[in-house]
Design an enzyme around this catalytic site. Structure first.
Site, PDB file in Angstrom:
ATOM      1  N   LYS A   1       0.817  -1.218   0.000  1.00 54.58           N
ATOM      2  CA  LYS A   1       0.000   0.000   0.000  1.00 54.58           C
ATOM      3  C   LYS A   1       0.849   1.265   0.000  1.00 54.58           C
ATOM      4  O   LYS A   1       2.020   1.252   0.376  1.00 54.58           O
ATOM      5  CB  LYS A   1      -0.999  -0.034   1.166  1.00 54.58           C
ATOM      6  CG  LYS A   1      -2.150  -0.993   0.816  1.00 54.58           C
ATOM      7  CD  LYS A   1      -3.369  -0.860   1.672  1.00 54.58           C
ATOM      8  CE  LYS A   1      -4.447  -1.776   1.088  1.00 54.58           C
ATOM      9  NZ  LYS A   1      -5.589  -1.928   1.972  1.00 54.58           N
TER      10      LYS A   1
ATOM     11  N   ARG B   1      -4.100 -10.019   4.494  1.00 54.52           N
ATOM     12  CA  ARG B   1      -4.419 -10.048   3.063  1.00 54.52           C
ATOM     13  C   ARG B   1      -3.216  -9.493   2.299  1.00 54.52           C
ATOM     14  O   ARG B   1      -2.911  -8.308   2.421  1.00 54.52           O
ATOM     15  CB  ARG B   1      -5.672  -9.194   2.823  1.00 54.52           C
ATOM     16  CG  ARG B   1      -6.149  -9.153   1.397  1.00 54.52           C
ATOM     17  CD  ARG B   1      -7.336  -8.211   1.272  1.00 54.52           C
ATOM     18  NE  ARG B   1      -7.770  -8.090  -0.100  1.00 54.52           N
ATOM     19  CZ  ARG B   1      -7.202  -7.296  -0.997  1.00 54.52           C
ATOM     20  NH1 ARG B   1      -6.195  -6.538  -0.667  1.00 54.52           N
ATOM     21  NH2 ARG B   1      -7.659  -7.266  -2.231  1.00 54.52           N
TER      22      ARG B   1
HETATM   23  C1  7PJ Z   1      -8.359  -4.300   1.246  1.00 60.76           C
HETATM   24  C2  7PJ Z   1      -9.384  -5.096   0.734  1.00 60.76           C
HETATM   25  C3  7PJ Z   1      -8.141  -4.269   2.660  1.00 60.76           C
HETATM   26  C4  7PJ Z   1      -9.966  -5.828   2.863  1.00 60.76           C
HETATM   27  C5  7PJ Z   1      -8.402  -4.066  -0.892  1.00 60.76           C
HETATM   28  C6  7PJ Z   1      -5.334  -3.035  -2.173  1.00 60.76           C
HETATM   29  C7  7PJ Z   1      -6.667  -2.402  -2.338  1.00 60.76           C
HETATM   30  N1  7PJ Z   1     -10.184  -5.865   1.530  1.00 60.76           N
HETATM   31  N2  7PJ Z   1      -9.407  -4.938  -0.609  1.00 60.76           N
HETATM   32  N3  7PJ Z   1      -8.974  -5.058   3.409  1.00 60.76           N
HETATM   33  N4  7PJ Z   1      -7.744  -3.688   0.211  1.00 60.76           N
HETATM   34  N5  7PJ Z   1     -10.727  -6.561   3.687  1.00 60.76           N
HETATM   35  O1  7PJ Z   1      -5.181  -4.242  -2.008  1.00 60.76           O
HETATM   36  O2  7PJ Z   1      -4.343  -2.245  -2.248  1.00 60.76           O
HETATM   37  O3  7PJ Z   1      -7.277  -3.569   3.203  1.00 60.76           O
HETATM   38  S1  7PJ Z   1      -8.054  -3.528  -2.507  1.00 60.76           S
END
Ligand code: 7PJ
Length: 288
Positions: free
Chosen positions: A229, A263
């Protein structure tokens, strides 16, 4: 270490997810570019191979997303999203027997991917879209409720909060958890996520991670997305392809602050960081 008394086992459709130790969720983006015209089948095979590799490296969950939620991203229709996501979910379930989570805010996508065997819903809008609560309830699947201020189109335009960021995030999540419970979604099916990078400045993100141990008071499994990020880019001055070391530092801290699902894009290295961190935390715990 942060004691997180969240439930140990999470029922996810045909799978049961053991959350007595931190788990890694591998990100599988099915972006529009990779699915254009003639490249469709090739792209689908590539996606499957990538998922297979993440599972081999230790991912417990594969998170499939068809709607970009990056800052400035444009909205797509439910049908477009379904066309991207459904074939991937179907093959992940049938061919790899994977525990699939679907990164979606769209009721029709929740319903149809659940019917294809998905085991979890990951909603960055915390089931606030019209019909999402009812759709999620109907699937019987666990749902991750994430905090976001604004919408991806405008969320990074000078975000500001009236309360300290961790208070604002916890108030929001408390309200959403209550709304879910009122609608009949069982608390045992809910996970929470502070939503790093979603309507937050670098300072907000750093403070939120530093104080994230407070979020364990919900007694719900805590999921975090920090991988690659822009906060890492901004603190270290690194382009996206050079953010892994920074991301591993954040993953380790997140585990120490109570995170139970990480994640990430880079599953193998994150497994090592998380398992090493956990070995230290658990040792301290057992000797008390
Ligand atoms: C997240 C997500 C997060 C959850 C994305 C990226 C943006 N779902 N989907 N938490 N981020 N639960 O991966 O940079 O932080 S998309």
């Amino acid at each position: 270490m942060t004691d997180n008394p969240a439930p140990t086992w999470l029922p996810c459709g045909r799978h049961r997810l053991d959350l007595s130790y931190p788990r890694v969720m591998g990100i599988l983006n099915v972006t529009p570019d990779s699915f254009s015209d003639g490249g469709r089948h090739v792209a689908l095979d590539d996606a499957l191979r990538h998922a297979e590799r993440m599972l081999a490296e230790g991912a417990a969950i594969i998170d499939v997303g068809g709607e970009s939620t990056r800052p400035g991203a444009q909205a797509i229709t439910a049908q477009q999203e379904l066309d991207r996501v459904a074939p991937v979910v179907e093959r992940l379930v049938c061919e790899l027997d994977a525990l699939v989570s679907v990164d979606t805010s769209t009721p029709a996508v929740m319903r149809q991917t659940a019917a294809l065997g998905a085991g979890m819903i990951n909603d960055v809008r915390a089931l606030q879209r019209e019909g999402a609560l009812e759709a999620a309830l109907g699937t019987g699947l666990p749902v991750c409720l994430m905090h976001m201020q604004g919408e991806p189109q405008d969320m990074q335009q000078a975000p500001r909060y009236d309360a300290p960021i961790e208070e604002a995030v916890m108030d929001f999540l408390e309200t959403r958890v209550a709304a879910c419970e009122a609608a009949g979604l069982r608390r045992e099916r809910l996970l929470i996520d502070p939503g790093f990078g979603f309507g937050k400045t670098v300072e907000h993100n750093l403070r939120l991670l530093n104080r994230m141990d407070r979020m364990t008071r919900f007694d719900l499994p805590l999921l975090v997305g920090l991988s690659r990020k822009s906060l890492i880019g901004k603190v270290l001055g690194r382009p996206v392809e050079e953010r892994l070391p920074g991301g591993l530092a954040l993953a380790s801290l997140a585990v120490e602050r109570g995170a139970r699902i990480l994640r990430v894009h880079d599953v193998g290295p994150t497994m090592d960081a998380v398992n090493m961190t956990w070995a230290v935390l658990r040792e301290g715990c057992e000797n008390d």
